[in-house]
Design an enzyme around this catalytic site. Structure first.
Site, short mmCIF file in Angstrom:
data_model
loop_
_atom_site.label_atom_id
_atom_site.label_comp_id
_atom_site.label_asym_id
_atom_site.label_seq_id
_atom_site.Cartn_x
_atom_site.Cartn_y
_atom_site.Cartn_z
N GLU A 278 35.45 48.92 33.06
CA GLU A 278 36.29 48.32 34.11
C GLU A 278 36.54 46.84 33.82
OE1 GLU A 278 33.81 48.93 37.52
OE2 GLU A 278 33.91 51.11 37.39
N GLY A 280 38.26 43.28 33.68
CA GLY A 280 39.31 42.59 34.40
C GLY A 280 39.61 41.27 33.72
N ARG A 281 38.61 40.38 33.76
CA ARG A 281 38.78 39.02 33.23
C ARG A 281 39.25 39.01 31.78
NH1 ARG A 281 35.82 34.66 35.39
NH2 ARG A 281 34.35 36.20 36.17
N ARG A 317 38.57 28.82 41.88
CA ARG A 317 37.38 28.93 41.03
C ARG A 317 36.63 27.60 40.84
NH1 ARG A 317 37.00 30.37 36.41
NH2 ARG A 317 35.29 31.82 36.68
N CYS A 347 43.00 19.09 52.51
CA CYS A 347 42.09 18.16 53.21
C CYS A 347 40.65 18.62 53.14
CB CYS A 347 42.54 18.02 54.65
SG CYS A 347 44.26 17.53 54.74
N TYR A 375 41.49 36.12 38.37
CA TYR A 375 40.85 35.47 39.51
C TYR A 375 41.51 34.14 39.84
CZ TYR A 375 37.61 39.16 38.33
OH TYR A 375 37.07 40.39 38.03
N1 LLP Z 1 34.01 46.43 38.23
C1 LLP Z 1 33.43 46.01 39.37
C2 LLP Z 1 32.73 46.99 40.22
C3 LLP Z 1 33.47 44.64 39.72
O1 LLP Z 1 32.88 44.25 40.84
C4 LLP Z 1 34.16 43.73 38.89
C5 LLP Z 1 34.24 42.32 39.24
C6 LLP Z 1 34.78 44.23 37.73
C7 LLP Z 1 34.68 45.58 37.43
C8 LLP Z 1 35.55 43.35 36.79
O2 LLP Z 1 34.71 42.41 36.20
P1 LLP Z 1 35.27 41.46 35.02
O3 LLP Z 1 35.54 42.33 33.81
O4 LLP Z 1 36.50 40.83 35.51
O5 LLP Z 1 34.17 40.51 34.81
N2 LLP Z 1 35.94 35.83 41.29
C9 LLP Z 1 34.96 35.71 40.22
C10 LLP Z 1 34.72 37.03 39.54
C11 LLP Z 1 34.27 38.12 40.50
C12 LLP Z 1 34.06 39.43 39.81
C13 LLP Z 1 33.84 40.51 40.81
N3 LLP Z 1 33.70 41.81 40.27
C14 LLP Z 1 35.43 34.64 39.26
O6 LLP Z 1 36.49 34.04 39.50
O7 LLP Z 1 34.74 34.31 38.31
#
Ligand code: LLP
Length: 420
Positions: A278, A280-281, A317, A347, A375
């Site tokens: 999964e 994302g980043r 962030r 503000c 994000y």
């Molecule tokens: N799967 C689940 C169940 C998750 O909770 C997340 C991210 C992902 C996959 C994707 O993770 P990635 O590959 O993107 O690391 N807002 C924070 C990041 C929060 C991530 C939450 N869960 C930031 O800006 O660093």
């Protein structure tokens, strides 16, 4: 963003480009603050992740929460991507963008009955279940709909991902997942239900992880449970390792995807299980920048501030995690560097995009905040009644508007004064 003439964001003489389009041109045409994504960067990040697992049965489900813009999802849907969602809203986005619901996994700490029903009717691949109460609710909804729900349990393996405390999720103190000790009992319960179909096992230990070891530890723990379940007659078909692969914001060394895939392959041994991921980043972060303009320079005592027209409501962030993101002049200039806090107009003292950053800036300059594709826009808000910036996708020399800039009328559209 690279300093060389390579990569999706690169300099052509003294000007920063997104693929074949000058960011100065984009700012002139679309205004600021504006998010700019590169289609090629999204596609190549996707290809790199998917290709690393060639030879191992796998499904890569892009984590929609990282960047849920319909244009971005469209790019990935055309690649045949799977999607990891955490709400009914994200499922609706995937479907609207042409994604295949049968490649959707549904994660998240708690799902409402209406969301479960929507996902079940859409024939998603799997619910990643995080608690006994959620298993009960899914069973109830599946019974009412008359369709067994495919489930996997999200295990909390209690491993330290070595990341920021707000984005570590695999420790036993975190709210996420089912403790190892409770998992066999819940699996037995799910297996016995006519309304649930046990298909897999899942974990997600955190985000922005830059070494393979925590993933390897988590997989080893999860597979132990898979073997125990097999011995008690419960067959698992897939292992979902979640997301979490980190990127380079400043000087981090991201893990090597080929090494990651090979380490996982070794631990899997000859088990006949499909792997799911999964990410994302690592798909979206480096595919985007946030373009903003310097409104003015001011100093209070010792401190110098570059006040820009993007703020914490746009990019949260830095304020929320103290995150460091690269800031680059869109047009390089011959002015002496100074140390600035780059701050927005909101503000709050916590409203900053960067602290103590060495920059050569003057009022009117354009800046690009790097690694802002994940994000970024998704975490933006309307705090201070500030409209969200436009989101654009660059494809070669073409620019597509993937989300229009919000107007003040948009911000008030759902609100009402009281009756007379
Ligand atoms: N799967 C689940 C169940 C998750 O909770 C997340 C991210 C992902 C996959 C994707 O993770 P990635 O590959 O993107 O690391 N807002 C924070 C990041 C929060 C991530 C939450 N869960 C930031 O800006 O660093």
């Amino acid at each position: 963003m690279t300093e060389q003439n390579a990569g999706p964001f690169h300099f052509v003489s003294d000007e920063l480009y997104a693929e074949g389009v000058s960011l100065r041109r984009i700012a002139a045409d679309w205004g600021t603050p504006t998010w700019v994504y590169s289609r090629a960067a999204i596609e190549s990040a996707w290809d790199a992740f998917d290709a690393a697992f060639t030879g191992q049965p796998h499904l890569v489900c892009y984590a929609v929460k990282a960047n849920s813009n319909l244009g971005v999802l469209d790019i990935l849907a055309r690649k045949g991507a799977g999607f990891d969602i955490v709400s009914g809203g994200e499922l609706a986005r995937v479907i609207a963008a042409g994604g295949d619901p049968r490649k959707v996994v549904y994660s998240g700490v708690a799902k409402r009955a209406d969301e479960i029903e929507m996902a079940l009717r859409a024939n998603i691949a799997c619910f990643n279940v995080e608690s006994a109460f959620e298993l009960d609710l899914i069973e109830q909804v599946a019974g009412a709909v008359g369709k067994p729900a495919p489930v996997s349990l999200r295990i909390n393996p209690d491993v330290d991902a070595g990341t920021h405390p707000y984005i570590a999720t695999g420790l036993k103190d975190n709210k996420f997942g089912v403790p190892m000790a409770e998992a066999p009992g819940l699996y037995a319960r799910a297996d016995a239900s006519p309304h649930l179909a046990v298909t897999g096992i899942d974990c997600h230990i955190g985000s922005q992880i830059t070494s393979i070891a925590p993933f390897a530890d988590a997989l080893t723990i999860v597979l132990q449970l898979v073997d125990d379940l097999a011995a008690s007659g419960i067959a698992i078909e897939h292992v979902d390792l979640g997301g979490g692969v980190g990127v380079r914001y400043s000087d981090e060394t991201p893990l090597d995807l080929a090494e990651y895939a090979s380490a996982i392959g070794q631990i899997m041994g000859n088990r006949q299980l499909e792997l799911r991921f999964e990410p994302g980043r690592c798909i979206a972060a480096d595919a985007g920048v946030l373009l903003c303009e310097v409104m003015g320079i001011k100093s209070n005592g010792e401190k110098r501030f570059a006040v820009v027209d993007a703020a914490m409501n746009d990019l949260l962030r830095p304020s929320l995690y103290g995150a460091w993101q690269r800031i680059t002049n869109v047009v390089r200039k011959d002015v002496a560097e100074d140390t600035y806090d780059v701050v927005g107009p909101v503000c709050e003292s916590g409203d900053f995009l960067a602290k103590d950053r060495s920059l050569a800036v003057e009022a009117g300059d354009l800046l690009a905040v790097g690694s802002a594709g994940a994000y970024g826009a998704v975490m933006s808000s309307n705090y201070n009644t500030r409209g969200r910036g436009a989101e654009l996708i660059v494809d070669g020399t073409d620019v597509f508007c993937a989300r229009e800039r919000e107007t003040i009328a948009d911000l008030m559209r759902l609100e009402h004064t009281l009756p007379p």
